[in-house]
Design an enzyme around this catalytic site. Structure first.
Site, short mmCIF file in Angstrom:
data_model
loop_
_atom_site.label_atom_id
_atom_site.label_comp_id
_atom_site.label_asym_id
_atom_site.label_seq_id
_atom_site.Cartn_x
_atom_site.Cartn_y
_atom_site.Cartn_z
N GLN A 1 2.16 -6.05 -3.28
CA GLN A 1 2.62 -6.20 -1.90
C GLN A 1 3.90 -5.37 -1.67
O GLN A 1 4.07 -4.36 -2.31
CB GLN A 1 2.83 -7.69 -1.54
CG GLN A 1 1.54 -8.47 -1.37
CD GLN A 1 0.87 -8.86 -2.67
OE1 GLN A 1 1.50 -9.42 -3.55
NE2 GLN A 1 -0.41 -8.58 -2.81
N LYS B 1 1.84 2.03 -5.17
CA LYS B 1 2.38 1.44 -6.41
C LYS B 1 1.45 1.68 -7.58
O LYS B 1 1.88 1.97 -8.70
CB LYS B 1 2.58 -0.09 -6.23
CG LYS B 1 3.59 -0.44 -5.16
CD LYS B 1 3.66 -1.94 -4.91
CE LYS B 1 2.41 -2.51 -4.29
NZ LYS B 1 2.15 -2.09 -2.91
N GLY C 1 -4.53 -4.39 -3.78
CA GLY C 1 -5.53 -3.38 -4.10
C GLY C 1 -4.78 -2.13 -4.49
O GLY C 1 -4.14 -1.51 -3.65
N HIS C 2 -4.78 -1.81 -5.76
CA HIS C 2 -4.01 -0.67 -6.27
C HIS C 2 -4.98 0.43 -6.70
O HIS C 2 -5.83 0.21 -7.56
CB HIS C 2 -3.11 -1.11 -7.43
CG HIS C 2 -2.04 -2.08 -7.01
ND1 HIS C 2 -1.08 -2.56 -7.85
CD2 HIS C 2 -1.78 -2.64 -5.80
CE1 HIS C 2 -0.28 -3.37 -7.18
NE2 HIS C 2 -0.70 -3.45 -5.94
N ASP D 1 0.81 -1.23 0.00
CA ASP D 1 0.00 0.00 0.00
C ASP D 1 0.84 1.27 0.00
O ASP D 1 0.46 2.30 0.56
CB ASP D 1 -0.96 0.02 1.21
CG ASP D 1 -1.88 -1.19 1.20
OD1 ASP D 1 -2.25 -1.63 0.10
OD2 ASP D 1 -2.22 -1.69 2.29
P1 GDP Z 1 -0.74 0.26 -3.56
O1 GDP Z 1 -1.34 -1.00 -3.07
O2 GDP Z 1 0.73 0.34 -3.30
O3 GDP Z 1 -1.08 0.56 -5.00
O4 GDP Z 1 -1.39 1.43 -2.68
P2 GDP Z 1 -2.96 1.58 -2.31
O5 GDP Z 1 -3.68 2.04 -3.52
O6 GDP Z 1 -3.46 0.37 -1.60
O7 GDP Z 1 -2.88 2.72 -1.20
C1 GDP Z 1 -2.30 3.95 -1.46
C2 GDP Z 1 -3.36 5.05 -1.25
O8 GDP Z 1 -2.71 6.31 -1.22
C3 GDP Z 1 -4.38 5.16 -2.36
O9 GDP Z 1 -5.60 5.54 -1.80
C4 GDP Z 1 -3.84 6.25 -3.27
O10 GDP Z 1 -4.86 6.94 -3.98
C5 GDP Z 1 -3.21 7.16 -2.25
N1 GDP Z 1 -2.03 7.92 -2.72
C6 GDP Z 1 -1.03 7.52 -3.55
N2 GDP Z 1 -0.08 8.48 -3.62
C7 GDP Z 1 -0.48 9.50 -2.82
C8 GDP Z 1 0.09 10.75 -2.45
O11 GDP Z 1 1.19 11.12 -2.85
N3 GDP Z 1 -0.63 11.51 -1.55
C9 GDP Z 1 -1.84 11.12 -1.05
N4 GDP Z 1 -2.46 11.91 -0.19
N5 GDP Z 1 -2.40 9.94 -1.39
C10 GDP Z 1 -1.72 9.14 -2.25
P1 IMO Z 2 -0.81 -4.23 -2.25
O1 IMO Z 2 -0.35 -4.76 -3.57
C1 IMO Z 2 -0.96 -4.61 2.09
C2 IMO Z 2 -0.84 -8.69 3.73
C3 IMO Z 2 -2.11 -9.10 4.46
C4 IMO Z 2 -1.51 -10.03 5.51
C5 IMO Z 2 -0.40 -10.74 4.74
C6 IMO Z 2 -0.80 -12.11 4.19
O2 IMO Z 2 -2.13 -3.54 -2.29
O3 IMO Z 2 0.26 -3.42 -1.59
P2 IMO Z 2 -2.33 -12.82 2.12
O4 IMO Z 2 -3.79 -12.59 1.86
O5 IMO Z 2 -1.42 -12.28 1.08
O6 IMO Z 2 -2.02 -14.26 2.43
O7 IMO Z 2 -2.04 -12.01 3.50
O8 IMO Z 2 -0.07 -9.88 3.65
N1 IMO Z 2 -1.05 -8.19 2.34
C7 IMO Z 2 -1.05 -6.90 2.00
N2 IMO Z 2 -0.94 -5.79 2.76
N3 IMO Z 2 -1.04 -4.52 0.75
C8 IMO Z 2 -1.11 -5.62 -0.03
O9 IMO Z 2 -1.08 -5.56 -1.37
C9 IMO Z 2 -1.16 -6.87 0.60
N4 IMO Z 2 -1.25 -8.15 0.14
C10 IMO Z 2 -1.17 -8.93 1.22
O10 IMO Z 2 -2.75 -7.98 5.05
O11 IMO Z 2 -0.90 -9.29 6.53
MG MG Z 3 -2.88 -1.68 -1.83
#
Ligand code: GDP
Ligand code: IMO
Ligand code: MG
Length: 435
Positions: A223, A16, A40-41, A13
């Site tokens: 991840q 990415k 979840g991206h 999270d």
């Molecule tokens: P990922 O799994 O690495 O793709 O990240 P996620 O999408 O799960 O979580 C990142 C969150 O931060 C999302 O809600 C993005 O919209 C938000 N985000 C990404 N870059 C920025 C930033 O520079 N500033 C802020 N405020 N939010 C951001």
């Molecule tokens: P993105 O790509 C954050 C974490 C789960 C748990 C551990 C094992 O959005 O960054 P799993 O279901 O993979 O067997 O769970 O890994 N986890 C993540 N945490 N972002 C993710 O993906 C994750 N994918 C798995 O919360 O701790």
């Molecule tokens: Mg994510």
């Protein structure tokens, strides 16, 4: 320089999806290489939010060929829901390519993920319950079912039947659940085959040919480094290798295909699920970071644990992934604080540790050693040039750069595409090239 990998350097999270989407405007192919719909991206484009779990974050651009590589585990129901959802929003998904070697998440994987978590009780890992661990376990046990099996119904049934002989024993005798019916599974899954038939093939070859033709390929990590099965905080990890070497395996390319390896790094740290987290905050500051950063899981909606930046982990990620630069996200979230803290080392049993200790028990007990820096106390979410950031914000970025030993090429100041400051001439930079 055509191959660019984007890797999460923390516990996932890190942003990415946003950075992939940002760079995808300038590339030809975007490949998801590892993980499954545990990812979840989030992309925010033109005020619209897209939450992608299996499709690569380049899918919004018509110039991009999106690819799901062999290292991904696919729940076909979730994939089709995502394709349908995107199509309904006017996104062309017909260019998607799916590796025939990718493994399928089967109904018994979902069931076993839920049951094992429940039975672990207070020792549960906090998985996303998407069947990820059991699917990768079956892959390693060589009893997995692959996408290509959908196109030989006889083999598909044989494989599901063989798997269920074992799984149903476990489901009924160990967990006291009802057995899963082979016909139901085959009917459901073979029903998916036609929907994706034109997309399935040899994606390793596709990526190789794109690179050979000089096209730009973006490898989108899922991840993060500390969730890596081998190098993360085991057993509180996922069941794949999200690090750079896992990208190679999961896309079917050699290490020389990665010309640039960008570490996606949040300006503070978050974690969902259980496991050690040295800089975790249990106070109002932690709550505030989570509230301002809207730190809730994209997949499960769970509240993310929050803490100050950990440079020990960044150094660890830098060496494990051979990072060439950093994309620092969510700097804007720290704007609220008078002081921002950076963990520069750990302390344990009276000793200062510069590196992540190798023993799991020690990681649980280390105390962060903090360096405090003045905050910038103003909104930076409309800043468009790095040079226009307040001096204190620039000093924070440059301190992280020094601690990591590699440049920060991209700085995020908000979730939207334009809320990104590019240094180094508009592309991720190599060591020593900071503009
Ligand atoms: P990922 O799994 O690495 O793709 O990240 P996620 O999408 O799960 O979580 C990142 C969150 O931060 C999302 O809600 C993005 O919209 C938000 N985000 C990404 N870059 C920025 C930033 O520079 N500033 C802020 N405020 N939010 C951001
Ligand atoms: P993105 O790509 C954050 C974490 C789960 C748990 C551990 C094992 O959005 O960054 P799993 O279901 O993979 O067997 O769970 O890994 N986890 C993540 N945490 N972002 C993710 O993906 C994750 N994918 C798995 O919360 O701790
Ligand atoms: Mg994510």
């Amino acid at each position: 320089m055509p191959g660019i990998a984007l890797i999460g350097t923390q516990w996932g999270d890190e942003g990415k999806g946003k950075i992939t989407d940002l760079l995808a405007g300038d590339v030809d192919v975007v490949v998801r290489c590892t993980g499954g719909d545990n990812a979840g991206h989030t992309l925010v484009v033109g005020g619209e939010t897209y939450k992608l779990r299996l499709t690569p974050s380049g899918i919004l651009y018509p110039n991009v060929t999106p690819v799901i590589g062999n290292g991904v585990v696919i729940n076909p129901r979730v994939l089709l829901e995502e394709i349908d959802g995107l199509t309904a929003r006017g996104v062309d998904t017909s260019r998607l390519h799916i590796s025939g070697n990718a493994h399928l998440v089967m109904p018994y994987h979902l069931e076993l993920d839920k049951l094992t978590e429940r039975f672990l009780g207070k020792h549960s890992l906090g998985t996303t319950k998407k069947g990820i661990g059991p699917t990768y376990a079956d892959k390693a046990m060589r009893v997995g079912v692959r996408v290509q099996d959908l196109y030989d119904p006889k083999i598909f049934r044989q494989k599901v039947d063989a798997a269920l002989k074992d799984k149903n024993q476990v489901l009924t005798r160990v967990y006291g659940r009802l057995p899963i019916d082979v016909d139901e599974v085959c009917d459901e899954y073979l029903g998916y085959a036609d929907r994706i038939v034109g997309m399935v093939g040899d994606t390793s070859l596709l990526v190789h040919e794109a690179l050979a033709a000089g096209h730009r390929v973006l490898f989108e990590g899922a991840q993060g480094t500390l969730l890596d099965l081998d190098h993360g905080t085991y057993p509180y990890v996922t069941s794949s290798n999200p690090i750079a070497s896992g990208i190679c395996t999961g896309a079917g390319v050699g290490p020389r295909a990665l010309d640039e390896i960008v570490g996606i790094t949040k300006a503070y740290v978050t974690r969902v699920g259980t496991g050690p987290f040295p800089t975790e905050l249990f106070d109002e500051v932690g709550e505030e970071i989570g509230r301002i950063g809207m730190e809730f899981g994209t997949v499960t909606g769970r509240k993310r644990r929050c803490g100050w930046f950990d440079a020990v982990l960044l150094r660890y990620a830098t060496r494990l992934n051979s990072l060439t630069s950093i994309a620092l996200t969510k700097l804007d979230v720290l704007s609220h604080f008078d002081t921002v803290r950076i963990c520069v080392a750990y302390e344990h049993a009276g000793k200062r540790l510069e590196e992540v200790p190798f023993h799991q028990s020690d990681i649980h007990h280390v105390q962060p050693v903090y360096e405090d820096m003045p905050g910038w106390s103003c909104d930076i979410s409309d800043v468009t040039l790095y040079a226009d950031l307040p001096a204190a914000a620039q000093a924070y970025v440059e301190r992280l750069e020094t601690l990591a030993g590699i440049p920060v090429g991209i700085v995020g100041v908000g979730p939207g595409r334009p809320q990104t400051l590019i240094r180094g001439g508009g592309r991720p930079v190599r060591a020593g090239e900071v503009a």
